[in-house]
Scaffold this motif. Structure first.
Motif, PDB file in Angstrom:
ATOM      1  N   LYS A 170       0.846  -1.201   0.000  1.00 32.30           N
ATOM      2  CA  LYS A 170       0.000   0.000   0.000  1.00 32.30           C
ATOM      3  C   LYS A 170       0.882   1.251   0.000  1.00 32.30           C
ATOM      4  O   LYS A 170       1.677   1.453   0.917  1.00 32.30           O
ATOM      5  CB  LYS A 170      -0.913   0.035   1.223  1.00 32.30           C
ATOM      6  CG  LYS A 170      -1.812   1.279   1.218  1.00 32.30           C
ATOM      7  CD  LYS A 170      -2.483   1.507   2.543  1.00 32.30           C
ATOM      8  CE  LYS A 170      -3.307   2.805   2.525  1.00 32.30           C
ATOM      9  NZ  LYS A 170      -2.458   4.016   2.492  1.00 32.30           N
ATOM     10  N   PRO A 171       0.727   2.082  -1.037  1.00 36.23           N
ATOM     11  CA  PRO A 171       1.459   3.351  -1.021  1.00 36.23           C
ATOM     12  C   PRO A 171       0.912   4.276   0.057  1.00 36.23           C
ATOM     13  O   PRO A 171      -0.197   4.076   0.553  1.00 36.23           O
ATOM     14  CB  PRO A 171       1.207   3.920  -2.425  1.00 36.23           C
ATOM     15  CG  PRO A 171      -0.063   3.275  -2.871  1.00 36.23           C
ATOM     16  CD  PRO A 171      -0.103   1.922  -2.230  1.00 36.23           C
ATOM     17  N   SER A 172       1.677   5.291   0.392  1.00 41.00           N
ATOM     18  CA  SER A 172       1.298   6.179   1.507  1.00 41.00           C
ATOM     19  C   SER A 172       0.308   7.246   1.043  1.00 41.00           C
ATOM     20  O   SER A 172       0.539   8.450   1.197  1.00 41.00           O
ATOM     21  CB  SER A 172       2.542   6.844   2.102  1.00 41.00           C
ATOM     22  OG  SER A 172       3.248   7.529   1.084  1.00 41.00           O
ATOM     23  N   ILE A 173      -0.792   6.799   0.463  1.00 48.10           N
ATOM     24  CA  ILE A 173      -1.868   7.695   0.041  1.00 48.10           C
ATOM     25  C   ILE A 173      -3.189   7.043   0.428  1.00 48.10           C
ATOM     26  O   ILE A 173      -3.259   5.831   0.639  1.00 48.10           O
ATOM     27  CB  ILE A 173      -1.851   7.946  -1.484  1.00 48.10           C
ATOM     28  CG1 ILE A 173      -1.897   6.609  -2.247  1.00 48.10           C
ATOM     29  CG2 ILE A 173      -0.648   8.770  -1.902  1.00 48.10           C
ATOM     30  CD1 ILE A 173      -2.066   6.742  -3.744  1.00 48.10           C
ATOM     31  N   GLY A 174      -4.238   7.838   0.522  1.00 53.05           N
ATOM     32  CA  GLY A 174      -5.586   7.324   0.723  1.00 53.05           C
ATOM     33  C   GLY A 174      -6.396   7.567  -0.536  1.00 53.05           C
ATOM     34  O   GLY A 174      -6.112   8.503  -1.296  1.00 53.05           O
ATOM     35  N   LEU A 230       3.270   2.225 -10.382  1.00 50.08           N
ATOM     36  CA  LEU A 230       4.673   1.968 -10.051  1.00 50.08           C
ATOM     37  C   LEU A 230       4.808   0.683  -9.240  1.00 50.08           C
ATOM     38  O   LEU A 230       5.642  -0.180  -9.551  1.00 50.08           O
ATOM     39  CB  LEU A 230       5.260   3.148  -9.272  1.00 50.08           C
ATOM     40  CG  LEU A 230       6.682   2.956  -8.731  1.00 50.08           C
ATOM     41  CD1 LEU A 230       7.677   2.792  -9.864  1.00 50.08           C
ATOM     42  CD2 LEU A 230       7.087   4.136  -7.833  1.00 50.08           C
ATOM     43  N   ILE A 231       3.976   0.556  -8.217  1.00 49.78           N
ATOM     44  CA  ILE A 231       4.040  -0.638  -7.373  1.00 49.78           C
ATOM     45  C   ILE A 231       3.646  -1.878  -8.175  1.00 49.78           C
ATOM     46  O   ILE A 231       4.272  -2.935  -8.067  1.00 49.78           O
ATOM     47  CB  ILE A 231       3.141  -0.478  -6.133  1.00 49.78           C
ATOM     48  CG1 ILE A 231       3.734   0.576  -5.198  1.00 49.78           C
ATOM     49  CG2 ILE A 231       2.967  -1.807  -5.400  1.00 49.78           C
ATOM     50  CD1 ILE A 231       2.849   0.920  -4.028  1.00 49.78           C
ATOM     51  N   ASP A 233       3.921  -2.389 -11.413  1.00 42.40           N
ATOM     52  CA  ASP A 233       5.008  -2.739 -12.332  1.00 42.40           C
ATOM     53  C   ASP A 233       6.159  -3.425 -11.608  1.00 42.40           C
ATOM     54  O   ASP A 233       6.736  -4.396 -12.111  1.00 42.40           O
ATOM     55  CB  ASP A 233       5.516  -1.479 -13.044  1.00 42.40           C
ATOM     56  CG  ASP A 233       4.518  -0.927 -14.050  1.00 42.40           C
ATOM     57  OD1 ASP A 233       3.571  -1.661 -14.407  1.00 42.40           O
ATOM     58  OD2 ASP A 233       4.677   0.240 -14.470  1.00 42.40           O
ATOM     59  N   GLN A 234       6.501  -2.930 -10.426  1.00 42.93           N
ATOM     60  CA  GLN A 234       7.595  -3.529  -9.664  1.00 42.93           C
ATOM     61  C   GLN A 234       7.245  -4.946  -9.211  1.00 42.93           C
ATOM     62  O   GLN A 234       8.073  -5.853  -9.254  1.00 42.93           O
ATOM     63  CB  GLN A 234       7.934  -2.655  -8.452  1.00 42.93           C
ATOM     64  CG  GLN A 234       8.534  -1.302  -8.793  1.00 42.93           C
ATOM     65  CD  GLN A 234       9.829  -1.423  -9.569  1.00 42.93           C
ATOM     66  OE1 GLN A 234      10.580  -2.380  -9.416  1.00 42.93           O
ATOM     67  NE2 GLN A 234      10.111  -0.447 -10.422  1.00 42.93           N
ATOM     68  N   MET A 235       6.000  -5.130  -8.785  1.00 41.39           N
ATOM     69  CA  MET A 235       5.575  -6.450  -8.328  1.00 41.39           C
ATOM     70  C   MET A 235       5.642  -7.464  -9.478  1.00 41.39           C
ATOM     71  O   MET A 235       6.064  -8.617  -9.288  1.00 41.39           O
ATOM     72  CB  MET A 235       4.164  -6.368  -7.745  1.00 41.39           C
ATOM     73  CG  MET A 235       3.836  -7.494  -6.781  1.00 41.39           C
ATOM     74  SD  MET A 235       2.210  -7.324  -5.998  1.00 41.39           S
ATOM     75  CE  MET A 235       2.512  -6.054  -4.773  1.00 41.39           C
ATOM     76  N   LYS A 236       5.242  -7.036 -10.666  1.00 36.73           N
ATOM     77  CA  LYS A 236       5.358  -7.915 -11.839  1.00 36.73           C
ATOM     78  C   LYS A 236       6.826  -8.223 -12.139  1.00 36.73           C
ATOM     79  O   LYS A 236       7.195  -9.360 -12.430  1.00 36.73           O
ATOM     80  CB  LYS A 236       4.722  -7.245 -13.057  1.00 36.73           C
ATOM     81  CG  LYS A 236       3.204  -7.222 -13.059  1.00 36.73           C
ATOM     82  CD  LYS A 236       2.697  -6.517 -14.322  1.00 36.73           C
ATOM     83  CE  LYS A 236       1.182  -6.510 -14.391  1.00 36.73           C
ATOM     84  NZ  LYS A 236       0.698  -5.747 -15.575  1.00 36.73           N
ATOM     85  N   ARG A 237       7.660  -7.189 -12.069  1.00 36.65           N
ATOM     86  CA  ARG A 237       9.082  -7.360 -12.389  1.00 36.65           C
ATOM     87  C   ARG A 237       9.762  -8.321 -11.424  1.00 36.65           C
ATOM     88  O   ARG A 237      10.640  -9.091 -11.811  1.00 36.65           O
ATOM     89  CB  ARG A 237       9.772  -5.992 -12.353  1.00 36.65           C
ATOM     90  CG  ARG A 237      11.219  -6.014 -12.834  1.00 36.65           C
ATOM     91  CD  ARG A 237      11.744  -4.602 -13.050  1.00 36.65           C
ATOM     92  NE  ARG A 237      11.905  -3.882 -11.818  1.00 36.65           N
ATOM     93  CZ  ARG A 237      12.994  -3.958 -11.039  1.00 36.65           C
ATOM     94  NH1 ARG A 237      13.995  -4.751 -11.373  1.00 36.65           N
ATOM     95  NH2 ARG A 237      13.072  -3.262  -9.934  1.00 36.65           N
ATOM     96  N   THR A 251      -4.183  -0.204  -2.494  1.00 31.85           N
ATOM     97  CA  THR A 251      -3.374  -1.395  -2.250  1.00 31.85           C
ATOM     98  C   THR A 251      -3.317  -2.292  -3.481  1.00 31.85           C
ATOM     99  O   THR A 251      -4.336  -2.567  -4.113  1.00 31.85           O
ATOM    100  CB  THR A 251      -3.927  -2.196  -1.054  1.00 31.85           C
ATOM    101  OG1 THR A 251      -3.951  -1.360   0.099  1.00 31.85           O
ATOM    102  CG2 THR A 251      -3.055  -3.409  -0.766  1.00 31.85           C
ATOM    103  N   VAL A 252      -2.117  -2.750  -3.804  1.00 35.87           N
ATOM    104  CA  VAL A 252      -1.890  -3.700  -4.891  1.00 35.87           C
ATOM    105  C   VAL A 252      -1.500  -5.032  -4.263  1.00 35.87           C
ATOM    106  O   VAL A 252      -0.741  -5.076  -3.289  1.00 35.87           O
ATOM    107  CB  VAL A 252      -0.767  -3.201  -5.826  1.00 35.87           C
ATOM    108  CG1 VAL A 252      -0.434  -4.241  -6.890  1.00 35.87           C
ATOM    109  CG2 VAL A 252      -1.165  -1.883  -6.479  1.00 35.87           C
TER     110      VAL A 252
END
Length: 293
Positions: A170-174, A230-231, A233-237, A251-252
């Motif tokens: 989860k990025p630091s956003i709501g 961004l998250i 893409d990174q998780m796929k990578r 949340t991803v």
């Protein structure tokens, strides 16, 4: 008297929006499943005839703005109970994250008060009561895995997904669910194949499950918040077998079958966001009941 209740988070394996209804809500079709990331709630009888909610987490309101508080008030009103209750909420699920943390807290309070005060309502009756609090609350009353339709309140149980790990970031956003739905263009949706997902669960087919994930809200939230892409893409990578945003986000989650890959993804994501979790699926309703004991 005291009662301890677990309130597990959920993820959406699919989330589809069919159309906007005359009542202003959206007609949805979702496959949801509970995961082993949970808030913990302690309920205790109180002679003050008031609902009191306490939490050490500073972002959690302790009044009518909190769904757990609303659930206690609704239960007392419907059942004609004048006794008060103290609610202590240990918050572990990220807030405003697309994981139904607030809805699960409300469902847990309904289940817990039913036991604490020995009212004897069935899960079906609690779920109907939960509809008044939010569209995800009925699913959270039952837990497990289910196809949710209507506003989300019509629940059809499904078999548990094949065993795997779930990585959450989860990025630091709501994210405002209302804003996401408002920006959704229903006539431009690329719909996920919910039938294929249900079939994959029935057949315990992990590869088909991974191929069938989809969320029509994801492109909307991604346009608003680039961190989500961004998250993802990174998780796929890093090698997740399937990657999807849960609910309205942000949340991803990634599905991972092999534990060796799990550690690589978890450690890699820690460099991109602070809130990263590696958890298991809870499974079917019966297994969920054991986990809540």
């Amino acid at each position: 008297m005291k009662c301890l209740v677990k309130a597990p988070a959920k993820i959406n394996l699919t989330l589809d929006v069919l159309h906007k209804r005359p009542d202003g809500y959206h007609e949805v079709e979702m496959v949801m499943t509970t995961i082993d990331l949970a808030d913990r709630i302690e309920l205790s009888d109180d002679n003050s005839s008031r609902v009191k909610l306490m939490s050490e987490f500073r972002f959690v309101p302790n009044d009518h703005r909190n769904l757990a508080y609303q659930a206690a008030e609704l239960f007392r009103k419907r059942m004609g109970i004048t006794r008060g209750v103290n609610i202590y909420l240990e918050k572990n699920i990220p807030v405003a994250a697309g994981l139904a943390g607030g809805s699960s807290d409300a469902a847990a309070v309904l289940r817990g008060l039913n036991d604490l005060w020995q009212v004897g309502l069935t899960k079906d009756e609690l779920a109907i009561m939960g509809e008044e609090l939010g569209s995800d609350v009925p699913f959270c009353v039952y837990g497990g895995t289910a196809l949710s339709t209507g506003r989300g309140e019509k629940i059809q149980p499904l078999p548990a997904p094949p065993t795997c790990w779930v990585i959450l970031a989860k990025p630091s956003i709501g994210v405002s669910t209302a804003d996401v739905y408002h920006a959704l263009k229903v006539n431009r949706i690329e719909h996920p194949n919910t039938k294929d997902m249900c079939k994959a669960l029935e057949m315990k087919n992990y590869d088909q499950m991974c191929a069938s994930v989809g969320n029509v809200l994801e492109p909307v939230t991604t346009r608003m918040h680039k961190e989500v892409k961004l998250i993802k893409d990174q998780m796929k990578r890093f090698g997740a077998d399937a990657v999807l945003m849960s609910g309205s986000g942000p949340t991803v989650f990634g599905l991972v079958r092999h534990e060796s890959r799990l550690h690589r993804i978890y450690n890699g994501l820690r460099g991109f966001c602070d809130q990263v979790y590696a958890v298991r699926l809870l499974g079917e309703r019966e297994n969920l009941a054991k986990n809540l004991a």
